[in-house]
Write an enzyme that holds these catalytic residues in place. Structure first.
Site, short mmCIF file in Angstrom:
data_model
loop_
_atom_site.label_atom_id
_atom_site.label_comp_id
_atom_site.label_asym_id
_atom_site.label_seq_id
_atom_site.Cartn_x
_atom_site.Cartn_y
_atom_site.Cartn_z
N SER A 11 -8.34 14.71 17.90
CA SER A 11 -9.00 14.55 16.59
C SER A 11 -9.55 13.13 16.47
CB SER A 11 -7.98 14.80 15.48
OG SER A 11 -6.93 13.85 15.60
N GLY A 12 -10.12 12.83 15.29
CA GLY A 12 -10.51 11.46 15.00
C GLY A 12 -9.31 10.53 15.02
N HIS A 129 9.66 -4.99 1.68
CA HIS A 129 11.05 -5.12 2.12
C HIS A 129 11.91 -3.94 1.68
CE1 HIS A 129 12.74 -6.14 -1.86
NE2 HIS A 129 11.56 -6.73 -2.06
#
Length: 205
Positions: A11-12, A129
C-alpha cells in the site's frame, strides 16, 4: 531464520516504511501482498502470497494501515516481527517500542511512553511522558497525546486530534480528525468534535 527484512502489504503505507528502512540503510528484500497490482514498489519486488511461502523463517513488518487487517495478519503469519523508526523521529531513551510498530518522521515519543505491538505512530505525532498505547493502535499525522494518556487496543486517533492529560481511551475506538478529547472514551466509541462527543458505537471487533 532469514535475517533479510520483508513487508506484508503493498500500500501507500508500505512505501513510507520502505523509505524509513532505506533512511536507516536497511534493505527490504520483498513485499508480500494478497492481490498485487504491480510487480514493484519503489524498486522493491512484490510477491503474491498465493505462492508457496514459508513465512515462519522470515522477519516481517505488516505495512497495512487498517488496524483490524493488521491484527488478523499478525495473528496468522506465525513469524518473527521487527520495528521501524525513522531517523528523524525523536525517541526518548526511556521510551519503549514493541515489535511490529512503525515510528514515522517527526514523531516524538517522550520519557516512559510505551508503544505496543504493531502500532503506527504517524508523521509528526506527539506521545508525551507516561503514555501507554496498547497493540494495533494507529495515531494519525499530527496527533498530540498529553502526559499519562492510555489508548486501548486497535483504536484509531484521527489526523490532528488532541487528547488532554490523564485521559483513558478504550479499545477499538475511532477519534475523528481534529477532535479534542477532554473526557475518557469507552470501548468501541466513535468520537468527533471539539470538545469530543460520542456519535455512535461500533460493533464489537
Amino acid at each position: 531464520m532469514d535475517n533479510k527484512k520483508y513487508l506484508y502489504g503493498a500500500s501507500g503505507h508500505c512505501k513510507v516504511i520502505i523509505d524509513i528502512l532505506q533512511s536507516n540503510n536497511e534493505a527490504v528484500e520483498a513485499v508480500f501482498d494478497d492481490n498485487p497490482a504491480t510487480d514493484f514498489t519503489l524498486g522493491v519486488p512484490i510477491i503474491s502470497v498465493k505462492a508457496d511461502i514459508d513465512f515462519s523463517e522470515k522477519k516481517m513488518l505488516i505495512s497495512i494501515g487498517n488496524n483490524n487487517i493488521r491484527k488478523r495478519i499478525a495473528e496468522g503469519l506465525g513469524t518473527a516481527f521487527y520495528s521501524a523508526v525513522h531517523p528523524k523521529a525523536i525517541v526518548s531513551q526511556y521510551a519503549t517500542i514493541e515489535v511490529g510498530s512503525v515510528i514515522m518522521a517527526g514523531a516524538i515519543l517522550n520519557v516512559e511512553s510505551h508503544i505496543g505491538k504493531h502500532c503506527i505512530i504517524n508523521t509528526g505525532a506527539v506521545v508525551e511522558h507516561d503514555c501507554l498505547l496498547a497493540d494495533f493502535v494507529h495515531l494519525s499525522p499530527n496527533v498530540s497525546l498529553a502526559g499519562n494518556v492510555s489508548v486501548g487496543e486497535g483504536s484509531h486517533v484521527g489526523i490532528g486530534a488532541t487528547v488532554i492529560q490523564g485521559i483513558k481511551i478504550g479499545k477499538w475506538t475511532v477519534i475523528g480528525a481534529g477532535a479534542v478529547i477532554i473526557e475518557d472514551v469507552p470501548d468501541y466509541a466513535v468520537v468527533v468534535g471539539n470538545p469530543g462527543k460520542i456519535i455512535k458505537f461500533k460493533k464489537n471487533e
